[in-house]
Design a protein around this motif. Structure first.
Motif: not given
Length: 281
Positions: A38-39, A96, A134, A160, A162, A193, A196, A278-279, A281
């Motif tokens: 998991r990131p 990651s 990332d 990360k 962001n 995360a 997302p 994460t980005r 959603s």
């Protein structure tokens, strides 16, 4: 916001195996991370009686295809003898999850006299990490060589993308202890995360004001944050001078989280912020 305590997840096998070989005192200070893969966005500091990390922060933005990292590190020597700590910054090149492999692209030393407190500001230029990873890392450590495990450091900030994209670009992430006393000594704030838009947030902070000091979390976009939501110490994770809780949280389209703890007289004890890993959603 959905925010509630959950049953602990199984610890990462690699971390568990490494922790088993550590002294009991070291194991007690080690976060219990969720499974790998998991990131994560994370900031963690330790207080082992030698150096206390009072500030570990970075503001990152993209400039001419590179990352410009404005780092602030404030350290206090708790001993009666001079000592040196090394600050390392670098791209994470593989992995990651909870233990990405991060380079030492930049390294500088901080020399502290007996009982001295020192603040260092450095602007570091890094190449961008691989898109699949990332992430970048800023760490305070005893040796020039990167420790194999992040909990061997005195402090680590794992950011990360962001942190340098969109609303997070140039925003200061990391942790500071404004009171600079024993009311708050260390923090582990980890955001892995699970999707997302969802994460299983892990918060532990220690000090003489814990676990009773008011602790809050807020969802943010850049410098604008929603109303902070208070949450209490989980009985199974807290105790004398320790506040701990884990909970599921939806980011609701925001890009970062802000954490704070304050004493009963309103004195800020802990301020921390992390980009969403994460980005959304």
């Amino acid at each position: 916001m959905r925010i509630h305590s959950l049953t602990p997840l199984a610890p990462l096998a690699l971390v568990a195996a490494a922790a088993a070989a550590l002294p009991v005192a070291a194991q007690a200070a080690t976060p219990n991370p969720p499974p790998n893969g998991r990131p994560h966005s994370r900031v963690v500091t330790y207080d082992r009686g030698e150096v206390r990390v009072l500030t570990l922060q970075a503001a990152t933005k993209r400039v001419n295809g590179r990352l410009s990292v404005a780092a602030t590190v404030r350290l206090r020597n708790l001993t009666d003898a001079p000592l040196t700590r090394y600050v390392r910054a670098g791209r994470c090149m593989s992995g990651s999850g909870v233990l990405p492999d991060c380079k030492a692209d930049a390294l500088f030393s901080v020399r502290l006299g007996a009982g001295e407190t020192q603040t260092v500001h450095r602007t570091i230029t890094l190449r961008q990490p691989p898109p699949g990873v990332d992430a970048i890392e800023l760490a305070v450590q005893r040796t020039r060589t990167r420790p194999v495990l992040f909990f061997r450091t005195d402090g680590e900030l794992l950011l990360k993308g962001n942190a340098w994209r969109g609303a997070g670009a140039g925003k200061t992430f990391g942790v500071a202890f404004p009171a600079q006393d024993d009311r708050a000594k260390r923090l582990s704030f980890d955001v892995p995360a699970t999707s997302p838009s969802n994460a299983y947030v892990d918060v532990v902070w220690t000090g003489t004001a814990a676990p009773g000091a008011a602790t809050t979390i807020a969802k943010c976009d850049g410098t604008a944050c929603a109303t902070p939501v208070p949450f209490g110490p989980a009985r199974s994770r807290s105790g004398g001078q320790k506040f701990g809780d884990r909970f599921d949280l939806d980011i609701d389209g925001h890009t970062a989280l802000s954490l704070a703890a304050a004493d009963t007289d309103g004195t800020p004890l802990v301020t921390a912020a992390l980009p969403w890993p994460t980005r959304p959603s």
